[in-house]
Design an enzyme around this catalytic site. Structure first.
Site, PDB file in Angstrom:
ATOM      1  N   ASP A  91       0.867  -1.173   0.000  1.00  0.00           N
ATOM      2  CA  ASP A  91       0.000   0.000   0.000  1.00  0.00           C
ATOM      3  C   ASP A  91       0.901   1.220   0.000  1.00  0.00           C
ATOM      4  O   ASP A  91       2.042   1.168   0.473  1.00  0.00           O
ATOM      5  CB  ASP A  91      -0.917   0.001   1.221  1.00  0.00           C
ATOM      6  CG  ASP A  91      -2.180   0.821   0.970  1.00  0.00           C
ATOM      7  OD1 ASP A  91      -3.249   0.219   0.772  1.00  0.00           O
ATOM      8  OD2 ASP A  91      -2.087   2.068   0.938  1.00  0.00           O
ATOM      9  N   THR A 133     -11.846   2.590  -6.959  1.00  0.00           N
ATOM     10  CA  THR A 133     -12.202   3.444  -8.092  1.00  0.00           C
ATOM     11  C   THR A 133     -13.433   4.260  -7.688  1.00  0.00           C
ATOM     12  O   THR A 133     -14.547   3.935  -8.078  1.00  0.00           O
ATOM     13  CB  THR A 133     -12.533   2.592  -9.346  1.00  0.00           C
ATOM     14  OG1 THR A 133     -13.486   1.583  -8.973  1.00  0.00           O
ATOM     15  CG2 THR A 133     -11.306   1.936  -9.916  1.00  0.00           C
ATOM     16  N   GLU A 143     -14.198  -8.751  -8.446  1.00  0.00           N
ATOM     17  CA  GLU A 143     -14.413  -9.210  -7.084  1.00  0.00           C
ATOM     18  C   GLU A 143     -15.872  -8.991  -6.700  1.00  0.00           C
ATOM     19  O   GLU A 143     -16.449  -7.977  -7.034  1.00  0.00           O
ATOM     20  CB  GLU A 143     -13.500  -8.353  -6.180  1.00  0.00           C
ATOM     21  CG  GLU A 143     -13.560  -8.710  -4.746  1.00  0.00           C
ATOM     22  CD  GLU A 143     -13.258 -10.168  -4.524  1.00  0.00           C
ATOM     23  OE1 GLU A 143     -12.198 -10.639  -4.958  1.00  0.00           O
ATOM     24  OE2 GLU A 143     -14.114 -10.849  -3.921  1.00  0.00           O
ATOM     25  N   LEU A 151     -34.631  -8.039  -1.247  1.00  0.00           N
ATOM     26  CA  LEU A 151     -35.978  -7.484  -1.413  1.00  0.00           C
ATOM     27  C   LEU A 151     -36.432  -6.825  -0.122  1.00  0.00           C
ATOM     28  O   LEU A 151     -37.619  -6.818   0.187  1.00  0.00           O
ATOM     29  CB  LEU A 151     -36.967  -8.588  -1.811  1.00  0.00           C
ATOM     30  CG  LEU A 151     -36.940  -9.055  -3.265  1.00  0.00           C
ATOM     31  CD1 LEU A 151     -38.022 -10.096  -3.515  1.00  0.00           C
ATOM     32  CD2 LEU A 151     -37.134  -7.881  -4.247  1.00  0.00           C
ATOM     33  N   ALA A 202     -37.290  -3.693   1.673  1.00  0.00           N
ATOM     34  CA  ALA A 202     -37.550  -2.269   1.429  1.00  0.00           C
ATOM     35  C   ALA A 202     -37.071  -1.454   2.616  1.00  0.00           C
ATOM     36  O   ALA A 202     -36.972  -1.952   3.727  1.00  0.00           O
ATOM     37  CB  ALA A 202     -39.043  -2.060   1.209  1.00  0.00           C
ATOM     38  N   GLY A 238     -26.644   2.138  -0.177  1.00  0.00           N
ATOM     39  CA  GLY A 238     -25.565   3.122  -0.121  1.00  0.00           C
ATOM     40  C   GLY A 238     -24.246   2.385  -0.193  1.00  0.00           C
ATOM     41  O   GLY A 238     -24.172   1.286  -0.752  1.00  0.00           O
ATOM     42  N   CYS A 269     -19.985   1.096  -3.244  1.00  0.00           N
ATOM     43  CA  CYS A 269     -20.055   0.330  -4.494  1.00  0.00           C
ATOM     44  C   CYS A 269     -21.310   0.578  -5.315  1.00  0.00           C
ATOM     45  O   CYS A 269     -21.237   1.157  -6.391  1.00  0.00           O
ATOM     46  CB  CYS A 269     -19.920  -1.153  -4.183  1.00  0.00           C
ATOM     47  SG  CYS A 269     -18.396  -1.530  -3.316  1.00  0.00           S
ATOM     48  N   LYS A 328     -24.572  -0.295   6.097  1.00  0.00           N
ATOM     49  CA  LYS A 328     -25.168  -1.605   6.346  1.00  0.00           C
ATOM     50  C   LYS A 328     -24.576  -2.134   7.652  1.00  0.00           C
ATOM     51  O   LYS A 328     -23.539  -1.617   8.109  1.00  0.00           O
ATOM     52  CB  LYS A 328     -24.891  -2.562   5.186  1.00  0.00           C
ATOM     53  CG  LYS A 328     -23.424  -2.933   5.038  1.00  0.00           C
ATOM     54  CD  LYS A 328     -23.198  -3.687   3.762  1.00  0.00           C
ATOM     55  CE  LYS A 328     -23.000  -5.146   3.956  1.00  0.00           C
ATOM     56  NZ  LYS A 328     -22.591  -5.843   2.739  1.00  0.00           N
ATOM     57  N   ARG A 347     -19.518   5.412   3.887  1.00  0.00           N
ATOM     58  CA  ARG A 347     -19.535   6.038   2.562  1.00  0.00           C
ATOM     59  C   ARG A 347     -20.954   6.016   1.989  1.00  0.00           C
ATOM     60  O   ARG A 347     -21.602   4.978   1.969  1.00  0.00           O
ATOM     61  CB  ARG A 347     -18.583   5.307   1.603  1.00  0.00           C
ATOM     62  CG  ARG A 347     -17.126   5.640   1.846  1.00  0.00           C
ATOM     63  CD  ARG A 347     -16.216   4.845   0.945  1.00  0.00           C
ATOM     64  NE  ARG A 347     -16.295   3.419   1.218  1.00  0.00           N
ATOM     65  CZ  ARG A 347     -15.741   2.471   0.462  1.00  0.00           C
ATOM     66  NH1 ARG A 347     -15.071   2.801  -0.623  1.00  0.00           N
ATOM     67  NH2 ARG A 347     -15.856   1.200   0.797  1.00  0.00           N
TER      68      ARG A 347
HETATM   69  C1  UGA Z   1     -21.965  -4.840  -3.022  1.00  0.00           C
HETATM   70  C2  UGA Z   1     -22.331  -6.153  -3.707  1.00  0.00           C
HETATM   71  O1  UGA Z   1     -23.373  -6.805  -2.976  1.00  0.00           O
HETATM   72  C3  UGA Z   1     -21.111  -7.075  -3.774  1.00  0.00           C
HETATM   73  O2  UGA Z   1     -21.443  -8.279  -4.464  1.00  0.00           O
HETATM   74  C4  UGA Z   1     -19.990  -6.343  -4.519  1.00  0.00           C
HETATM   75  O3  UGA Z   1     -18.827  -7.120  -4.598  1.00  0.00           O
HETATM   76  C5  UGA Z   1     -19.675  -5.065  -3.773  1.00  0.00           C
HETATM   77  O4  UGA Z   1     -20.863  -4.241  -3.713  1.00  0.00           O
HETATM   78  C6  UGA Z   1     -18.603  -4.347  -4.535  1.00  0.00           C
HETATM   79  O5  UGA Z   1     -18.872  -3.817  -5.618  1.00  0.00           O
HETATM   80  O6  UGA Z   1     -17.447  -4.384  -4.106  1.00  0.00           O
HETATM   81  P1  UGA Z   1     -21.686  -4.076  -0.478  1.00  0.00           P
HETATM   82  O7  UGA Z   1     -21.451  -2.706  -1.001  1.00  0.00           O
HETATM   83  O8  UGA Z   1     -20.801  -4.618   0.591  1.00  0.00           O
HETATM   84  O9  UGA Z   1     -21.606  -5.128  -1.681  1.00  0.00           O
HETATM   85  O10 UGA Z   1     -23.158  -4.076   0.103  1.00  0.00           O
HETATM   86  P2  UGA Z   1     -24.525  -4.850  -0.166  1.00  0.00           P
HETATM   87  O11 UGA Z   1     -24.643  -5.991   0.753  1.00  0.00           O
HETATM   88  O12 UGA Z   1     -24.726  -5.099  -1.610  1.00  0.00           O
HETATM   89  O13 UGA Z   1     -25.557  -3.726   0.307  1.00  0.00           O
HETATM   90  C7  UGA Z   1     -25.629  -2.478  -0.393  1.00  0.00           C
HETATM   91  C8  UGA Z   1     -26.704  -1.601   0.174  1.00  0.00           C
HETATM   92  O14 UGA Z   1     -27.987  -2.113  -0.151  1.00  0.00           O
HETATM   93  C9  UGA Z   1     -26.689  -1.446   1.695  1.00  0.00           C
HETATM   94  O15 UGA Z   1     -26.861  -0.062   2.000  1.00  0.00           O
HETATM   95  C10 UGA Z   1     -27.881  -2.252   2.148  1.00  0.00           C
HETATM   96  O16 UGA Z   1     -28.444  -1.765   3.337  1.00  0.00           O
HETATM   97  C11 UGA Z   1     -28.826  -2.082   0.972  1.00  0.00           C
HETATM   98  N1  UGA Z   1     -29.845  -3.153   0.844  1.00  0.00           N
HETATM   99  C12 UGA Z   1     -29.449  -4.440   0.626  1.00  0.00           C
HETATM  100  C13 UGA Z   1     -31.191  -2.837   0.928  1.00  0.00           C
HETATM  101  O17 UGA Z   1     -31.569  -1.673   1.116  1.00  0.00           O
HETATM  102  N2  UGA Z   1     -32.108  -3.851   0.796  1.00  0.00           N
HETATM  103  C14 UGA Z   1     -31.753  -5.130   0.580  1.00  0.00           C
HETATM  104  O18 UGA Z   1     -32.643  -5.993   0.459  1.00  0.00           O
HETATM  105  C15 UGA Z   1     -30.389  -5.434   0.499  1.00  0.00           C
END
Ligand code: UGA
Length: 447
Positions: free
Chosen positions: A32, A93, A159, A261, A263, A268, A271, A335, A342
């Site tokens: 790093d 990125t 990834e 699913l 709601a 956020g 990613c 989450k 972020r």
């Molecule tokens: C996400 C993808 O799920 C990964 O597969 C991917 O590798 C990653 O981005 C990435 O691009 O590196 P992540 O950002 O850790 O992973 O979070 P998620 O678990 O996807 O959740 C994203 C957001 O959606 C959270 O704010 C969560 O609260 C929200 N969410 C998720 C909902 O509002 N409802 C749901 O049913 C599920």
């Protein structure tokens, strides 16, 4: 001889990948450009909260008692070039300032710094989420600048790890995507991932553009699923339906599936939001913008949720103002099981209410330091109970297990008014109502 692996960039992705590669039996060197990070990691400490990662580091970081010693860290590009047979590029990125496109400067800097040190045959593997077309450009860069010339090759291996499950997702990926231009590169990647492939992880071989697209397509699909159910929540509110029941019922159709699913206040993090925007921007550059205009709607449904939560809170307080009102916010991270704030919907809602004159007090199990840094003017408390003391309304905005285990009776003792709004549809409404609370959740009927 076993392959030697380097990992460039030691954030959520790189630190986890480096530790996982050591766990799979490889000698690993992580790099790093931030010396403080390297110093922490070399002591087996993780610069962020990710369940299980610290334990994994402890098992492998050289110099830690009882470790395998297979994992080391450095800030030297020369050392990385000399050491590695396979170099994973795991830098981030982010979204560009004021633009939808993603900022490739870290990726470009990493490739630029690494290339002159590639003096022996090696495979450079891009893991960062990049606009389609980047791999082809970066492979030209390597060809021009790597002293080993044609003996250096590029592969793209996106990834899919989720924060909070990063260790599990890296050790046991649900698929491995290998964007390659030669059988030699494919063979090396098969060797790297021998363990998960042996356990049954599907190994999908593609060309460069497809591998890059798989990642953005997957995140776009997930974002779409969440915004779809949030759009249904809006309709349920208008029609008096219950979005949680609706999600349960459609989720039984295994073509739809029950996951993603839930709601609430929407997605956020570092990613999903930036990936769908970067995808739209790139499609525009390629002349395929029409194909992705629906993502604009996905984005705006998502961003609307935050405003709707603020509106619900205002309504719960009597209708027109937050002035003089105390608002407790449970959750700051984007989450649970992460300390990442972020683009966090929870912190955004807290911030909006604060800016509208509400007295906001936030509590989060792991995200307090990061939240304070982003939003120093909010009030912060050390526990859910302290955040709720004297509150006129309590907002549940990140679904930590700790909040599901809060005793509504106990919390009811300290608030000024027993009103709770569930922005994540994760609390047990009956339990709260039985303890005398007015309970409201997004897209669900009022009792
Ligand atoms: C996400 C993808 O799920 C990964 O597969 C991917 O590798 C990653 O981005 C990435 O691009 O590196 P992540 O950002 O850790 O992973 O979070 P998620 O678990 O996807 O959740 C994203 C957001 O959606 C959270 O704010 C969560 O609260 C929200 N969410 C998720 C909902 O509002 N409802 C749901 O049913 C599920």
């Amino acid at each position: 001889m076993a392959l030697k692996i380097t990992v460039i960039g030691t954030g959520y992705l790189g630190a986890t990948h480096a530790a996982a590669m050591a766990e799979m039996g490889f000698e690993v060197l992580g790099l790093d450009i931030v010396p403080e990070k390297i110093e922490m990691l070399s002591r087996g400490r993780v610069p962020m909260y990710e369940p299980g990662l610290e334990e994994l580091l402890h098992r492998h970081v050289a110099g830690i008692e009882g470790s395998t010693g297979r994992l080391r860290f450095t800030t030297s590009w020369e050392e990385v070039g000399d050491f590695g047979d396979v170099h994973f590029v795991c830098v981030n990125t982010p979204q560009k300032h004021g633009e939808y496109g993603c900022d490739m400067s870290y990726v470009d800097a990493a490739f630029g710094a690494l290339a002159p040190h590639l003096r022996k045959p090696s495979l450079v593997v891009g893991k960062s989420t990049v606009p389609v077309g980047s791999a082809e450009r970066l492979s030209r860069l390597l060809a021009e600048r790597a002293p080993a010339g044609v003996d250096v090759e590029l592969a793209w291996n996106p990834e899919f790890l989720r924060e909070g499950f990063a260790v599990q997702d890296t050790l046991h990926p649900d698929r491995i995507v290998a964007g390659v231009e030669s059988e030699r590169a494919e063979k090396v990647l098969r060797e790297v991932y021998e363990v998960p492939i042996g356990e049954g992880s599907p190994f999908v071989v593609t060309d460069f553009p497809t591998a890059e697209l798989v990642k953005t397509a997957a995140n776009s699909f997930l974002a779409t699923k969440i915004s779809f159910i949030n759009a249904m929540a809006e309709v349920c509110e208008a029609a008096g339906g219950d979005v949680a029941k609706l999600a349960e019922a459609i989720g039984h159709d295994d073509r739809i599936g029950a996951k993603f699913l839930r709601a609430g206040i929407g997605f956020g993090g570092g990613c999903l939001p930036k990936d769908i925007r970067a995808f739209m921007a790139r499609a525009g550059e390629l002349g395929a913008d029409q194909a992705l205009t629906f993502l604009r709607e996905i984005d705006s449904i998502n961003m609307r949720r935050r405003g709707q939560m603020v509106g619900m809170a205002r309504e719960a307080l009597g209708g027109d103002t937050f002035l003089g009102k105390r608002v407790a916010v449970l959750g700051a991270t984007f989450k649970p099981d992460s300390d990442d704030v972020r683009d966090s919907p929870a912190l955004n809602v807290a911030g909006q209410i604060h800016l509208q004159g509400g007295q906001v007090t936030v509590y989060d199990p792991k995200g307090m330091d990061n939240a304070r840094r982003v939003f120093p003017t909010l009030g912060y408390a050390d526990s859910a109970l302290e955040a709720a003391r004297g509150a006129d309304v309590v907002l549940h905005l990140t679904e930590w297990r700790e909040f599901r285990e809060v005793d509504p009776k106990e919390l009811g003792e300290v608030v000024n008014a027993r009103v709770i709004l569930d922005g994540r549809n994760a609390l047990d409404a009956d339990l709260w109502r039985a303890a005398g609370w007015t309970f409201r959740a997004m897209g669900r009927p009022r009792a």
